[in-house]
Design a protein around this motif. Structure first.
Motif, PDB file in Angstrom:
ATOM      1  N   TRP B 168       0.960  -1.255   0.014  1.00 57.05           N
ATOM      2  CA  TRP B 168      -0.073  -0.083   0.034  1.00 57.05           C
ATOM      3  C   TRP B 168       1.110   1.420   0.045  1.00 57.05           C
ATOM      4  O   TRP B 168       0.747   2.193  -0.706  1.00 57.05           O
ATOM      5  N   ALA B 169       1.869   1.317   0.610  1.00 57.58           N
ATOM      6  CA  ALA B 169       2.893   2.340   0.571  1.00 57.58           C
ATOM      7  C   ALA B 169       3.257   2.698  -0.588  1.00 57.58           C
ATOM      8  O   ALA B 169       3.819   3.741  -0.954  1.00 57.58           O
ATOM      9  N   HIS B 170       3.257   1.441  -1.702  1.00 58.05           N
ATOM     10  CA  HIS B 170       3.733   1.777  -2.761  1.00 58.05           C
ATOM     11  C   HIS B 170       2.671   1.697  -3.905  1.00 58.05           C
ATOM     12  O   HIS B 170       2.541   1.215  -4.837  1.00 58.05           O
ATOM     13  N   ASP B 171       1.614   2.182  -3.204  1.00 55.72           N
ATOM     14  CA  ASP B 171       0.220   2.393  -4.175  1.00 55.72           C
ATOM     15  C   ASP B 171      -0.107   1.305  -5.125  1.00 55.72           C
ATOM     16  O   ASP B 171      -0.392   1.472  -6.343  1.00 55.72           O
ATOM     17  N   SER B 252      15.384  18.711   1.281  1.00 58.17           N
ATOM     18  CA  SER B 252      14.999  18.075   2.494  1.00 58.17           C
ATOM     19  C   SER B 252      13.480  18.027   2.685  1.00 58.17           C
ATOM     20  O   SER B 252      12.998  17.768   3.762  1.00 58.17           O
ATOM     21  N   ARG B 253      12.695  18.854   1.875  1.00 62.83           N
ATOM     22  CA  ARG B 253      11.300  18.881   2.009  1.00 62.83           C
ATOM     23  C   ARG B 253      10.607  17.798   1.541  1.00 62.83           C
ATOM     24  O   ARG B 253      10.892  16.969   0.507  1.00 62.83           O
ATOM     25  N   VAL B 254       9.353  17.031   2.299  1.00 60.81           N
ATOM     26  CA  VAL B 254       8.651  16.127   2.075  1.00 60.81           C
ATOM     27  C   VAL B 254       7.791  16.439   0.855  1.00 60.81           C
ATOM     28  O   VAL B 254       6.711  17.267   1.201  1.00 60.81           O
ATOM     29  N   LYS B 255       7.927  15.967  -0.316  1.00 57.06           N
ATOM     30  CA  LYS B 255       6.980  16.054  -1.381  1.00 57.06           C
ATOM     31  C   LYS B 255       5.806  15.254  -1.320  1.00 57.06           C
ATOM     32  O   LYS B 255       4.686  15.983  -1.645  1.00 57.06           O
ATOM     33  N   ASP B 256       5.967  14.033  -0.902  1.00 55.22           N
ATOM     34  CA  ASP B 256       4.728  13.137  -0.910  1.00 55.22           C
ATOM     35  C   ASP B 256       5.085  12.149   0.032  1.00 55.22           C
ATOM     36  O   ASP B 256       6.441  11.568   0.162  1.00 55.22           O
ATOM     37  N   ALA B 274      -1.461  11.860   9.732  1.00 50.92           N
ATOM     38  CA  ALA B 274      -0.129  11.482  10.048  1.00 50.92           C
ATOM     39  C   ALA B 274       0.756  12.074   8.854  1.00 50.92           C
ATOM     40  O   ALA B 274       1.756  12.736   9.027  1.00 50.92           O
ATOM     41  N   GLU B 275       0.228  11.761   7.749  1.00 50.76           N
ATOM     42  CA  GLU B 275       0.820  12.076   6.495  1.00 50.76           C
ATOM     43  C   GLU B 275       1.031  13.784   6.390  1.00 50.76           C
ATOM     44  O   GLU B 275       2.062  14.422   6.073  1.00 50.76           O
ATOM     45  N   ALA B 276      -0.099  14.134   6.798  1.00 51.55           N
ATOM     46  CA  ALA B 276      -0.273  15.777   6.795  1.00 51.55           C
ATOM     47  C   ALA B 276       0.665  16.730   7.617  1.00 51.55           C
ATOM     48  O   ALA B 276       1.237  17.397   7.230  1.00 51.55           O
ATOM     49  N   VAL B 277       1.187  15.814   8.666  1.00 48.89           N
ATOM     50  CA  VAL B 277       2.046  16.467   9.611  1.00 48.89           C
ATOM     51  C   VAL B 277       3.323  16.764   8.721  1.00 48.89           C
ATOM     52  O   VAL B 277       4.119  17.620   9.065  1.00 48.89           O
ATOM     53  N   LEU B 278       3.806  15.745   7.945  1.00 47.68           N
ATOM     54  CA  LEU B 278       4.934  15.758   7.274  1.00 47.68           C
ATOM     55  C   LEU B 278       5.034  16.629   5.816  1.00 47.68           C
ATOM     56  O   LEU B 278       5.850  17.205   5.617  1.00 47.68           O
ATOM     57  N   LYS B 279       3.729  16.433   5.148  1.00 42.78           N
ATOM     58  CA  LYS B 279       3.725  16.914   3.966  1.00 42.78           C
ATOM     59  C   LYS B 279       4.133  18.194   3.652  1.00 42.78           C
ATOM     60  O   LYS B 279       3.621  19.495   4.482  1.00 42.78           O
ATOM     61  N   LEU B 287       9.449  15.697  13.699  1.00 43.52           N
ATOM     62  CA  LEU B 287       8.400  15.742  12.768  1.00 43.52           C
ATOM     63  C   LEU B 287       7.924  14.198  12.895  1.00 43.52           C
ATOM     64  O   LEU B 287       6.705  13.901  12.870  1.00 43.52           O
ATOM     65  N   ALA B 288       8.836  13.272  12.556  1.00 42.08           N
ATOM     66  CA  ALA B 288       8.632  11.856  12.428  1.00 42.08           C
ATOM     67  C   ALA B 288       7.781  11.315  13.816  1.00 42.08           C
ATOM     68  O   ALA B 288       6.696  10.721  14.026  1.00 42.08           O
ATOM     69  N   TRP B 289       8.263  12.059  14.923  1.00 46.15           N
ATOM     70  CA  TRP B 289       7.480  11.548  16.346  1.00 46.15           C
ATOM     71  C   TRP B 289       6.163  12.067  16.447  1.00 46.15           C
ATOM     72  O   TRP B 289       5.312  11.490  16.957  1.00 46.15           O
ATOM     73  N   LYS B 290       5.969  13.383  16.070  1.00 44.14           N
ATOM     74  CA  LYS B 290       4.744  14.003  15.969  1.00 44.14           C
ATOM     75  C   LYS B 290       3.947  13.277  14.947  1.00 44.14           C
ATOM     76  O   LYS B 290       2.744  13.293  15.124  1.00 44.14           O
ATOM     77  N   ALA B 291       4.233  12.852  13.861  1.00 41.86           N
ATOM     78  CA  ALA B 291       3.658  12.034  12.907  1.00 41.86           C
ATOM     79  C   ALA B 291       3.001  10.678  13.595  1.00 41.86           C
ATOM     80  O   ALA B 291       1.849  10.339  13.520  1.00 41.86           O
ATOM     81  N   GLY B 292       3.976  10.276  14.394  1.00 39.21           N
ATOM     82  CA  GLY B 292       3.360   9.016  15.201  1.00 39.21           C
ATOM     83  C   GLY B 292       2.188   9.152  16.096  1.00 39.21           C
ATOM     84  O   GLY B 292       1.513   8.607  16.462  1.00 39.21           O
TER      85      GLY B 292
END
Lengths: 178, 331
Positions: B168-171, B252-256, B274-279, B287-292
């Motif tokens: 799923w992570a790979h659509d 270093s920006r999260v594009k997707d 959680a994805e929205a926290v990073l995008k 930020l990864a822990w905030k997504a967690g």
């Protein structure tokens, strides 16, 4: 519904034509029809690994394989391990006492044989990974792992020194009680 | 185990013919799950259709920008495949952590996605639980240490497949040949069924449907993916929690980003909050822990599985950090 099927299996390089119910597993056919009771019957659900045999050289769980599906494949069981002499794995397992009750040993020997053939110089991590599907509830595994490493050395034609005594407690040069 | 008629077709269409004509026939690939179900008498089909000789269902091929994996390809083959390792890291990791070497030599990708849940009440022939058509979910008040912390209202099973979150992570798309002879693709996000929707099954597959393969989208140059699984034993255990993530970076920006968690609900779950926290933000461990944190915000744990909430938060953070590391080129 068909009661029995007749199929020819190649077990330890020997052809055997057997009539058995269609739903019988390879384990049942080996033990009950071929009389090869070296392969053990454990959990029946793929959790313990004691029924491990080689199918075309790959270790697989004979309790989860329908016998019909391996018609024509090369099936190797623990009974075929010994040639003129004991296989190096059998020798090192015996010499090191790498078994207590011994119920898991046939499966472990077959999984180890596949490893040594695929990777003649396995690391300790390789041995642990290759045996990770074979449970032993007695030994604590250390002797088993050492026996596989020693057997690999013997298979490579090295004299292969016997692993240090009392390795379970680290290398111990002197006997604790003199 | 009850006796059954056994069919061994050599093409997909022959297999389909038998599945269509013989009422209640069950398709069988590696059988590592089905054999257990048969032995425990959780299913007792009159006919079993083995896919062992259907060569066209086996293989791994790069095709139109995706990677196709045939349904009867073994998990061991996926774990060792160079194409999968290059751009499908999460899939390779999930395959390598499935079962044991003995299981992986037989179990298949299609079977991994279609396996039944491992809930001990469901698997035990003596518990007439709701999943088996009974009235009670015994896990609700019983031993529920390993059960769901999301969507656990009517049935507390957890989804058992390692490959599902990674694919799923790979659509991924799942290719299905229907009883009408027509093929269709089902997005992996639409493949799962919650117990509330239909208690009798875990996927949208209908009688006579045959999964023929799956195609996932490998990551590109600035993309990385990872699969992390936490369990009690190092060897041969089921996941307490797992997560898969794919991160596409632009600098270093999260594009997707895709984040999918599993072993915590009856179905694998994509966590868009959680994805929205990073995008759109510069990736950091913080930020990864905030997504967690965001991934576990709506958890509803049971009496014995509150530990899973904290574990999942950490699993998500570690997965995202590993994926970002790979996206930065540290593969």
């Amino acid at each position: 519904m068909s009661e029995h099927v007749t199929a020819t299996y190649r077990v330890n390089s020997e052809g055997r034509t057997i009539a058995h119910p269609a739903h019988h597993t390879l384990l049942e056919v080996l033990r009950e029809a071929c009389g090869l009771t070296g392969t053990k019957h454990g959990c029946e659900l793929g959790e313990c690994g004691t029924c491990t045999v080689l199918i075309d050289g790959e270790p697989q769980l004979s309790c989860l394989v329908l016998a019909r599906e391996v018609e024509g494949a090369a099936i190797d069981t623990v009974e075929g391990l010994e040639g003129r002499d004991l296989h190096p794995l059998q020798k090192t397992f015996a010499d090191l006492g790498a078994a207590q009750c011994g119920y898991c040993t046939p499966g472990i020997l077959m999984a180890a044989k596949a490893l040594i053939e695929r990777k003649p110089t396995p690391t300790r991590a390789d041995v642990c990974e290759a045996l990770s599907g074979n449970l032993c509830r007695c030994t604590g595994y250390i002797k088993i792992i050492e026996a596989v490493e020693w057997a690999a050395a013997l298979c490579r034609g090295e004299s292969g020194a016997r692993p240090a005594d009392a390795s379970l407690y680290g290398v111990c040069k002197e006997k604790p009680h003199g | 185990m009850r006796n059954f008629d056994y069919y061994l077709p050599s093409t997909t269409s022959e297999a389909q013919d038998v599945l269509k004509k013989v009422k209640g026939a069950r398709a069988k690939a590696g059988g590592t799950d089905l054999m257990g179900l048969l032995k425990d008498r959780l299913t007792a089909p009159d006919s079993v259709v083995s896919l062992d000789n259907v060569g066209e269902l086996t293989g791994i091929k790069e095709r139109d920008g995706g990677v196709w994996i045939g349904a009867t390809t073994t998990i061991a083959t996926v774990a060792a495949n160079k194409t999968v390792h290059r751009g499908g890291e999460a899939v390779a990791e999930a395959a390598a952590r499935t079962g044991t070497p003995l299981i992986r030599n037989r179990a298949t990708v299609g079977g991994n996605l279609c396996q039944r849940p491992r809930c001990w009440y469901f698997r035990h022939p003596d518990y007439p639980c709701s999943k088996k058509g009974g009235e009670t979910c015994y896990a609700q008040e019983g031993e529920n240490k390993y059960h769901a912390i999301f969507d656990n209202v009517t049935c507390n099973i957890i989804h058992p497949s390692n490959l599902a979150p990674a694919l799923w992570a790979h659509d991924a798309k799942i290719h299905v040949l229907g009883a009408n002879g027509k093929t269709r693709d089902i997005g992996i996000d639409e493949f799962w069924v919650l117990p509330e929707e239909d208690m009798s099954k875990e996927t949208v597959l209908e009688d006579g449907d045959l999964v023929t393969g799956v195609t996932y989208t490998p990551g590109g140059r600035s993309s990385g993916s990872a699969y992390v699984e936490v369990r009690e034993k190092q060897s041969y255990d089921w996941a307490l929690t797992n997560a898969a993530a794919r991160i596409d970076l632009s600098g270093s920006r999260v594009k997707d980003v895709r984040l999918v968690i599993s072993a915590v609900a009856p179905v694998p779950m994509r966590r868009e909050d959680a994805e929205a926290v990073l995008k759109g933000k510069a990736f950091s461990e913080d930020l990864a822990w905030k997504a967690g944190e965001a991934a576990v915000a709506d958890a509803t744990p049971l009496r014995d599985n509150k530990y899973k909430v904290r574990l999942l938060k950490a699993t998500v953070a570690h997965t995202l950090i590993a994926a970002a590391q790979r996206a930065k080129g540290g593969k």
